[in-house]
Design a protein around this motif. Sequence first.
Motif, PDB file in Angstrom:
ATOM      1  N   UNK A   1       0.848  -1.194   0.000  1.00 26.84           N
ATOM      2  CA  UNK A   1       0.000   0.000   0.000  1.00 26.84           C
ATOM      3  C   UNK A   1       0.885   1.246   0.000  1.00 26.84           C
ATOM      4  N   UNK A   2       0.358   2.396  -0.383  1.00 28.09           N
ATOM      5  CA  UNK A   2       1.160   3.627  -0.328  1.00 28.09           C
ATOM      6  C   UNK A   2       1.708   3.841   1.087  1.00 28.09           C
ATOM      7  N   UNK A   3       2.991   4.212   1.166  1.00 27.50           N
ATOM      8  CA  UNK A   3       3.636   4.384   2.469  1.00 27.50           C
ATOM      9  C   UNK A   3       4.841   5.293   2.309  1.00 27.50           C
ATOM     10  N   UNK A   4       5.190   5.961   3.397  1.00 24.70           N
ATOM     11  CA  UNK A   4       6.421   6.765   3.474  1.00 24.70           C
ATOM     12  C   UNK A   4       6.558   7.707   2.280  1.00 24.70           C
ATOM     13  N   UNK A   5       5.469   8.411   1.963  1.00 24.85           N
ATOM     14  CA  UNK A   5       5.523   9.412   0.894  1.00 24.85           C
ATOM     15  C   UNK A   5       6.284  10.628   1.403  1.00 24.85           C
ATOM     16  N   UNK A   6       7.259  11.056   0.648  1.00 25.60           N
ATOM     17  CA  UNK A   6       8.182  12.114   1.084  1.00 25.60           C
ATOM     18  C   UNK A   6       7.437  13.332   1.615  1.00 25.60           C
ATOM     19  N   UNK A   7       7.837  13.773   2.796  1.00 27.84           N
ATOM     20  CA  UNK A   7       7.281  14.978   3.389  1.00 27.84           C
ATOM     21  C   UNK A   7       6.000  14.792   4.156  1.00 27.84           C
ATOM     22  N   UNK A   8       5.451  13.569   4.171  1.00 28.25           N
ATOM     23  CA  UNK A   8       4.213  13.318   4.907  1.00 28.25           C
ATOM     24  C   UNK A   8       4.536  12.832   6.317  1.00 28.25           C
ATOM     25  N   UNK A   9       3.570  12.921   7.242  1.00 25.69           N
ATOM     26  CA  UNK A   9       3.817  12.406   8.600  1.00 25.69           C
ATOM     27  C   UNK A   9       4.214  10.942   8.623  1.00 25.69           C
ATOM     28  N   UNK A  10       3.676  10.148   7.694  1.00 32.88           N
ATOM     29  CA  UNK A  10       4.010   8.729   7.676  1.00 32.88           C
ATOM     30  C   UNK A  10       5.466   8.461   7.349  1.00 32.88           C
ATOM     31  N   UNK A  11       6.102   9.382   6.648  1.00 36.29           N
ATOM     32  CA  UNK A  11       7.509   9.204   6.285  1.00 36.29           C
ATOM     33  C   UNK A  11       8.457   9.708   7.365  1.00 36.29           C
ATOM     34  N   UNK A  12       7.930  10.417   8.347  1.00 34.22           N
ATOM     35  CA  UNK A  12       8.784  10.962   9.407  1.00 34.22           C
ATOM     36  C   UNK A  12       9.322   9.838  10.282  1.00 34.22           C
ATOM     37  N   UNK A  13      10.501  10.069  10.873  1.00 34.33           N
ATOM     38  CA  UNK A  13      11.029   9.108  11.828  1.00 34.33           C
ATOM     39  C   UNK A  13      10.117   9.032  13.045  1.00 34.33           C
ATOM     40  N   UNK A  14      10.121   7.886  13.712  1.00 30.32           N
ATOM     41  CA  UNK A  14       9.290   7.699  14.902  1.00 30.32           C
ATOM     42  C   UNK A  14       9.532   8.832  15.894  1.00 30.32           C
ATOM     43  N   UNK A  15       8.453   9.340  16.467  1.00 32.12           N
ATOM     44  CA  UNK A  15       8.567  10.502  17.347  1.00 32.12           C
ATOM     45  C   UNK A  15       9.478  10.244  18.537  1.00 32.12           C
ATOM     46  N   UNK A  16       9.524   9.016  19.022  1.00 37.27           N
ATOM     47  CA  UNK A  16      10.345   8.713  20.186  1.00 37.27           C
ATOM     48  C   UNK A  16      11.786   8.372  19.863  1.00 37.27           C
ATOM     49  N   UNK A  17      12.141   8.328  18.573  1.00 36.79           N
ATOM     50  CA  UNK A  17      13.511   7.990  18.185  1.00 36.79           C
ATOM     51  C   UNK A  17      14.407   9.200  18.412  1.00 36.79           C
ATOM     52  N   UNK A  18      15.413   9.040  19.271  1.00 38.31           N
ATOM     53  CA  UNK A  18      16.198  10.191  19.751  1.00 38.31           C
ATOM     54  C   UNK A  18      17.371  10.504  18.829  1.00 38.31           C
ATOM     55  N   UNK A  19      17.078  10.750  17.558  1.00 43.53           N
ATOM     56  CA  UNK A  19      18.129  11.130  16.618  1.00 43.53           C
ATOM     57  C   UNK A  19      18.570  12.559  16.882  1.00 43.53           C
ATOM     58  N   UNK A  20      19.848  12.803  16.838  1.00 43.45           N
ATOM     59  CA  UNK A  20      20.357  14.160  17.014  1.00 43.45           C
ATOM     60  C   UNK A  20      20.491  14.829  15.655  1.00 43.45           C
ATOM     61  N   UNK A  21      20.758  16.130  15.674  1.00 39.15           N
ATOM     62  CA  UNK A  21      20.919  16.874  14.431  1.00 39.15           C
ATOM     63  C   UNK A  21      22.137  16.401  13.642  1.00 39.15           C
TER      64      UNK A  21
END
Length: 653
Positions: free
Chosen positions: A79-99
């Motif tokens: 199914x459509x997924x991880x479309x660039x720039x959409x919320x679904x394509x964003x990294x998980x909110x709890x993933x503590x990636x730094x800049x």
Amino acid sequence: MASPAALNTLQPGDALVIVDVQNDFLPGGSLAVPSGDEVVPALNALIARFARLGLPVVATRDWHPPGHCSFRERGGPWPPHCVAGTPGAAFAAGLALSASAIVISKADTADRDAYSGFGGTDLHARLRDAGVRRLFVGGLATDYCVLNTVRDGLAHGYAVILLTDAIRPVDLAPGDGERAIAEMARHGALLLTSGDIRGSRMTASTSALLTDLYQLTMLQAYFDGGMTKTASFEFFVRRLPQQRNFLVAAGLEQVLDYLETLRFSDAELEWLAGSGRFHRRFIDWLATLRFTGDIDAMPEGTVFFADEPILRVTAPLPQAQLVETRIINLLQFQTMVAAKAARCTLAAQGRLLVDFGLRRAHGAEAGLLSARASYLAGFDGTATVEAGMRWGVPLYGTMAHSFIQAHDDEAAAFEHFARSQPLANTMLIDTYDTESAACKLAGLTARLARDGIAIQAVRIDSGDLAENARRVRTILDGEGLPGVRIFVSGNLDEYAVRDLVAAGAPIDGFGVGTRMNTSADQPWLDCAYKLQEYDGQPRRKRSEGKATWPGRKQVYRRRDAAGHLAGDLLTLLEDRAAGEALLAPAMRAGRRLAASPPLAAVRAHAAANLAALPPALREIAPVETPPVTVSASLRELADAVDRRQEASTPATY
């Protein structure tokens, strides 16, 4: 060949590769991987470890255009997924990636798909340029993007460690995930868990055994008695030290790191079993123990007062009990140092403040965390280099007397250092004769200026600092060097800084060390971590001089018309009151609700809190603090708990 110990020890040349931990692959997403969100805590623990060692962290992501060839509408399998720039394509909110994380976007053109992080990207080139030789890989999904990324990594010549607790499969066909793991192992990937990984500079602070024995003996008794229902504990300071008008909350980030990574290693479990103190069923249970509770806390940098909880733990009783020792250890120390540093900040009245205390701190962890706590509380920087790498704390350094002594001529030492450090030089001028050294330095400035080198500052580390500063200022100004600043150090604290400022000494900055890092005038806090509720029932300690207020609580802060703090209300969590609620959710079900704020943001919050203190509380001298009012409902609950306890206790004669 690497030794067995080296296989799970982080070292230069290692990189963490996080594969596609994006919202659409988490539960509730358009292409959800079952239990995909469970990889986040393990990955966060590794992100923190890699960051502490300055090792690269890479995060790949699907970044599809609309109508991508992998979508069913184009004949693809998904199914459509991880479309660039959409919320679904964003990294998980709890993933503590730094800049500083390296983000690799893949499958970002309509007619090309890519399961591997190496497919059609510059990942290999970027890893090669960074000197990476070994990859630690986790993410989603085991049987697709993780599998292909690992295979390609091995094909490119990297050693690959698969983090088996940080991956989850789609399992379109039952067993796909297990077959993928077996295939990666056949190709040469080493299988480890995140808990197996050790940093090259790991210390005892990372061990679950860094606790008091009675925590473990109580845990076995809880286990034997089936006492695993929900408990709430709160950390608070019983009374302010006489020399403090307030305290500053600090250490929450380290507490959350500890809770997210809490687990017993195989070696620790084996040692506990061999101690003869604990039975096998309990040891086996400890092997599965993870923190799954909730944390509510005052944000770091918040000013607080006696009896106010700055952190609440709500979790199954054994979990909440076990973490007591380390939580007190982390919160008490940084809070104590932050309060001391805040007082120095207020005393300095805007002058430069630098932490100089690592060498005489009570251990390496204390020195490092005091650099963090002092910057949080308003210091401008630190001399502790690792604090710069870990948290971005600005670094300041001068020179030691040994540098001057190693040269036959003092002026030659100054020139040597200035030419080596043309953009950041502070000259130590009190090795022999302070005024004579100032004159020698002034004599060098014209020659150095011809080469574009300017002297930034001088440092005085001994004698009558105020008088020496006046004499040096006169010399420098007389030589046309009003821009050369004067920086002083030597057994300073807020009292000495206050007196030097009050004396009108021409000092531009202070290096504050041992007395701040050890909080010399108050090297401990009367703090506690106490049970407030168990199995839905409020609990209260009634020990003489150590009685507690029962129940889960909130603190509401009121301000006056000028925005100054007017007083706090300590009340029950379910109560509502006027003012700002100070405790906020930080963790739920063992997972952070958001990445920790940058230390600069915490510092700004602390500065705002200090600015909101009434003028009397900003003074160094002790004054009566604003009242912390205890609500009527909390007092009534305490009485009710006392009556219940008395009724359940048989009378004795």
